[in-house]
Design a protein around this motif. Structure first.
Motif, PDB file in Angstrom:
ATOM      1  N   HIS A 207       0.822  -1.203   0.000  1.00 15.42           N
ATOM      2  CA  HIS A 207       0.000   0.000   0.000  1.00 15.42           C
ATOM      3  C   HIS A 207       0.863   1.262   0.000  1.00 15.42           C
ATOM      4  CE1 HIS A 207      -3.014  -2.948   1.442  1.00 15.42           C
ATOM      5  NE2 HIS A 207      -3.875  -2.142   0.850  1.00 15.42           N
ATOM      6  N   GLY A 208       2.170   1.085   0.012  1.00 15.13           N
ATOM      7  CA  GLY A 208       3.073   2.220   0.112  1.00 15.13           C
ATOM      8  C   GLY A 208       3.268   2.942  -1.200  1.00 15.13           C
ATOM      9  N   TYR A 209       2.226   3.616  -1.666  1.00 20.58           N
ATOM     10  CA  TYR A 209       2.280   4.402  -2.903  1.00 20.58           C
ATOM     11  C   TYR A 209       2.591   3.511  -4.104  1.00 20.58           C
ATOM     12  CZ  TYR A 209       2.447   8.160   0.576  1.00 20.58           C
ATOM     13  OH  TYR A 209       2.178   8.972   1.635  1.00 20.58           O
ATOM     14  N   GLU A 210       3.751   3.666  -4.727  1.00 21.20           N
ATOM     15  CA  GLU A 210       4.050   2.916  -5.952  1.00 21.20           C
ATOM     16  C   GLU A 210       4.724   1.563  -5.685  1.00 21.20           C
ATOM     17  OE1 GLU A 210       2.834   3.892  -8.742  1.00 21.20           O
ATOM     18  OE2 GLU A 210       2.176   5.838  -7.991  1.00 21.20           O
ATOM     19  N   THR A 211       4.839   1.193  -4.418  1.00 20.70           N
ATOM     20  CA  THR A 211       5.421  -0.113  -4.078  1.00 20.70           C
ATOM     21  C   THR A 211       4.358  -1.194  -4.265  1.00 20.70           C
ATOM     22  OG1 THR A 211       6.818   0.994  -2.456  1.00 20.70           O
ATOM     23  CG2 THR A 211       6.732  -1.389  -2.337  1.00 20.70           C
ATOM     24  N   THR A 212       4.036  -1.498  -5.507  1.00 13.84           N
ATOM     25  CA  THR A 212       2.986  -2.480  -5.797  1.00 13.84           C
ATOM     26  C   THR A 212       3.608  -3.820  -6.188  1.00 13.84           C
ATOM     27  OG1 THR A 212       2.881  -1.974  -8.166  1.00 13.84           O
ATOM     28  CG2 THR A 212       1.561  -0.601  -6.678  1.00 13.84           C
ATOM     29  N   PRO A 213       2.838  -4.905  -6.109  1.00 15.12           N
ATOM     30  CA  PRO A 213       3.365  -6.212  -6.511  1.00 15.12           C
ATOM     31  C   PRO A 213       3.922  -6.215  -7.935  1.00 15.12           C
ATOM     32  CG  PRO A 213       1.318  -6.505  -5.318  1.00 15.12           C
ATOM     33  CD  PRO A 213       1.486  -5.030  -5.514  1.00 15.12           C
ATOM     34  N   TYR A 256       4.445  -5.768   9.697  1.00 12.90           N
ATOM     35  CA  TYR A 256       3.346  -5.198   8.911  1.00 12.90           C
ATOM     36  C   TYR A 256       2.533  -4.174   9.709  1.00 12.90           C
ATOM     37  CZ  TYR A 256      -0.961  -4.969   6.179  1.00 12.90           C
ATOM     38  OH  TYR A 256      -2.050  -4.525   5.469  1.00 12.90           O
ATOM     39  N   GLU A 257       2.116  -4.510  10.910  1.00 15.63           N
ATOM     40  CA  GLU A 257       1.250  -3.621  11.679  1.00 15.63           C
ATOM     41  C   GLU A 257       1.939  -2.300  12.010  1.00 15.63           C
ATOM     42  OE1 GLU A 257      -0.336  -5.597  15.065  1.00 15.63           O
ATOM     43  OE2 GLU A 257      -1.454  -7.080  13.896  1.00 15.63           O
ATOM     44  N   LYS A 258       3.197  -2.361  12.414  1.00 12.52           N
ATOM     45  CA  LYS A 258       3.924  -1.140  12.758  1.00 12.52           C
ATOM     46  C   LYS A 258       4.134  -0.268  11.527  1.00 12.52           C
ATOM     47  CE  LYS A 258       8.206   0.509  14.929  1.00 12.52           C
ATOM     48  NZ  LYS A 258       9.452   0.121  15.653  1.00 12.52           N
ATOM     49  N   LEU A 259       4.479  -0.892  10.409  1.00 12.84           N
ATOM     50  CA  LEU A 259       4.704  -0.139   9.172  1.00 12.84           C
ATOM     51  C   LEU A 259       3.415   0.510   8.666  1.00 12.84           C
ATOM     52  CD1 LEU A 259       7.080  -2.662   7.402  1.00 12.84           C
ATOM     53  CD2 LEU A 259       7.693  -0.331   8.082  1.00 12.84           C
ATOM     54  N   GLU A 260       2.326  -0.231   8.717  1.00  3.71           N
ATOM     55  CA  GLU A 260       1.054   0.317   8.245  1.00  3.71           C
ATOM     56  C   GLU A 260       0.562   1.441   9.159  1.00  3.71           C
ATOM     57  OE1 GLU A 260      -1.238  -0.685   5.279  1.00  3.71           O
ATOM     58  OE2 GLU A 260       0.924  -0.495   4.986  1.00  3.71           O
ATOM     59  N   LYS A 261       0.811   1.309  10.443  1.00  6.01           N
ATOM     60  CA  LYS A 261       0.440   2.379  11.374  1.00  6.01           C
ATOM     61  C   LYS A 261       1.204   3.656  11.030  1.00  6.01           C
ATOM     62  CE  LYS A 261       0.290   3.557  16.296  1.00  6.01           C
ATOM     63  NZ  LYS A 261       0.603   3.095  17.695  1.00  6.01           N
ATOM     64  N   PHE A 262       2.491   3.512  10.738  1.00  5.94           N
ATOM     65  CA  PHE A 262       3.300   4.674  10.349  1.00  5.94           C
ATOM     66  C   PHE A 262       2.815   5.241   9.024  1.00  5.94           C
ATOM     67  CE2 PHE A 262       7.073   6.272   7.997  1.00  5.94           C
ATOM     68  CZ  PHE A 262       7.381   7.357   8.799  1.00  5.94           C
ATOM     69  N   ARG A 263       2.524   4.368   8.067  1.00  4.91           N
ATOM     70  CA  ARG A 263       2.092   4.830   6.750  1.00  4.91           C
ATOM     71  C   ARG A 263       0.821   5.669   6.836  1.00  4.91           C
ATOM     72  NH1 ARG A 263      -1.384   3.438   2.904  1.00  4.91           N
ATOM     73  NH2 ARG A 263      -2.141   1.637   4.077  1.00  4.91           N
ATOM     74  N   ASN A 264      -0.057   5.315   7.745  1.00  7.76           N
ATOM     75  CA  ASN A 264      -1.324   6.030   7.890  1.00  7.76           C
ATOM     76  C   ASN A 264      -1.175   7.402   8.534  1.00  7.76           C
ATOM     77  OD1 ASN A 264      -3.077   4.126   6.693  1.00  7.76           O
ATOM     78  ND2 ASN A 264      -3.034   2.868   8.550  1.00  7.76           N
TER      79      ASN A 264
END
Length: 444
Positions: A207-213, A256-264
């Motif tokens: 979900h990090g902008y252009e970091t797509t599969p 994952y949870e820590k990174l997504e919390k930061f991303r938000n």
């Protein structure tokens, strides 16, 4: 420059284009009979919305109208594929004759349903060899099963944008070339602060902008479909390797949870508050526009660009990347096919027009001649993306009859993997293959 996220656009297109087959009556380029030399007004719809982009379109159209004084172009911007689809279904004088879309993922559906006219007859009549005009990868994502229903209009290449000051402070002398180096550098650049970060080496989640599969998978040189047309995710070891490598990076940078919390908590991708601009993220997987956007946002650090790292066992392929871009086509229901072709031909193949447009909105040119033009404005940061676009091993996601549905299916599986919801990746890929094959069969 700012543009709609292609993954979002693909999801919209998949939802609305399924009815196009019953809405369009295609015409062969060799069968149309309108006189492009007579007075005519074309409706041209496109998706750009930023003021600088609108200005660039207007300037390009003005040059076209000067060269073709009998053809007037009525331009409508900020048009989504949803709105385009509705207009094509309704038809009439207000429907678009020429369309530009960001959604390369939907080319297969555009071609398969007959929504857009096959441009091969026009190219042939004009004596134009498309293989000598456009890079092969761009031709791959603008046609389906031999139907060249769109042509490339500028190009996006994806690479690594990084904070040179942060690199220097961490004792890193050059950008990472292999995945193991990438992981090491990302960890060195990461500065945790409790349950958040003062600085993150890179935002590794999908979900990090252009970091797509799809962006990451391109570095493994994947083959999405086998020779028989069946989905090939489980049989190509590159997909499992990429998913495993990305999941491992997520774990090493905090989970994952820590990174997504930061991303938000960080800013919007297209705003001056982007975390790369603010120094919150030291590396960013992004397109050719990011460096110029960061400079416009007033960053105080030096910016570097490089190709994305490759798997360690493919170190010799360093320099390749994922390619995508804007597409342009003629609505099959238009009664002004020949005049429309004059506009499409000008905007997609005229070297001066392509270069001027690329310079104005900081995108990579989409023709071989424009890539080599001395008029192309090339900064050191931009040159990286030109080199990625020229690299013979750069790749894209292939067109399919279901548009971008197969990519969304793969993307949803990748989301589940990074969250830790998948215990057996190979088995999950095999199941994903089955779903993709089913969806494509239905689309056909």
């Amino acid at each position: 420059m700012p543009r709609t996220r292609r993954t979002t656009a693909a999801a919209t297109a998949v939802a609305v284009l399924s009815v196009l087959a019953t809405a369009c009556t295609g015409q062969s380029g060799s069968a149309v009979s309108d006189d492009p030399g007579k007075e005519v007004t074309l409706n041209f719809w496109h998706g750009w919305s930023a003021p600088s982009e609108i200005k660039a379109i207007e300037e390009n159209i003005a040059r076209f109208e000067k060269a073709h004084p009998n053809i007037k172009v009525k331009v409508t911007g900020n048009m989504t594929d949803d709105k385009i689809n509705q207009a094509l279904r309704a038809g009439g004088d207000k429907a678009p004759d020429v369309v530009s879309s960001f959604t390369t993922d939907s080319v297969g559906k555009f071609c398969n349903t007959g929504a857009f006219t096959d441009l091969n007859p026009f190219l042939s009549k004009a004596g134009m060899d498309k293989a000598k005009i456009f890079p092969k990868t761009l031709l791959d994502y603008t046609q389906f099963n031999g139907n060249q229903c769109t042509l490339p209009l500028l190009n996006d290449a994806y690479g690594l944008v990084y904070n040179k000051d942060a690199f220097k402070a961490a004792g890193i002398t050059e950008p990472p070339k292999t995945w193991s180096q990438f992981v090491e550098v990302a960890q060195k650049l990461t500065k945790p602060n409790g349950d958040s970060y003062d600085q993150l080496g890179i935002m590794p989640t999908y979900h990090g902008y252009e970091t797509t599969p799809a962006r990451l998978a391109a570095q493994w040189s994947p083959k999405y479909f086998a020779a028989d047309g069946k989905s090939n995710l489980a049989k190509d070891p590159g997909f499992a390797s990429m998913l495993t490598a990305q999941k491992d990076l997520v774990a090493k940078l905090g989970g994952y949870e820590k990174l997504e919390k930061f991303r938000n908590t960080v800013g919007d991708e297209w705003s001056a508050e982007h975390p790369f601009h603010k120094g919150q993220v030291a590396m960013q997987i992004d397109g050719e526009w990011r460096a110029s956007m960061a400079k416009e946002a007033g960053v105080t650090f030096e910016i570097g660009t490089a190709p994305l790292p490759v798997p360690d066992d493919q170190a010799g392929d360093y320099g390749k990347g994922y390619l995508s871009g804007t597409i342009m086509g003629i609505a099959a229901g238009s009664r002004k096919q020949n005049a429309s072709w004059e506009l499409v031909k000008y905007m997609t193949t005229d070297t001066g027009a392509v270069v001027a447009f690329a310079n104005a909105i900081h995108n990579v040119p989409s023709t071989l001649a424009a890539l080599e033009s001395p008029d192309l404005q090339v900064t050191p940061e931009f040159k990286t993306f030109l080199d990625i676009a020229r690299n013979a091993k750069s790749s894209t996601t292939p067109a399919q009859a279901d548009g971008g549905t197969y990519q969304l299916t793969f993307q949803d599986f990748a989301y589940a993997v990074e969250k830790g919801d998948v215990a057996d990746i190979p088995a999950g890929l095999a199941k994903t293959d089955q779903q993709i094959d089913t969806d494509i069969a239905k689309a056909k």
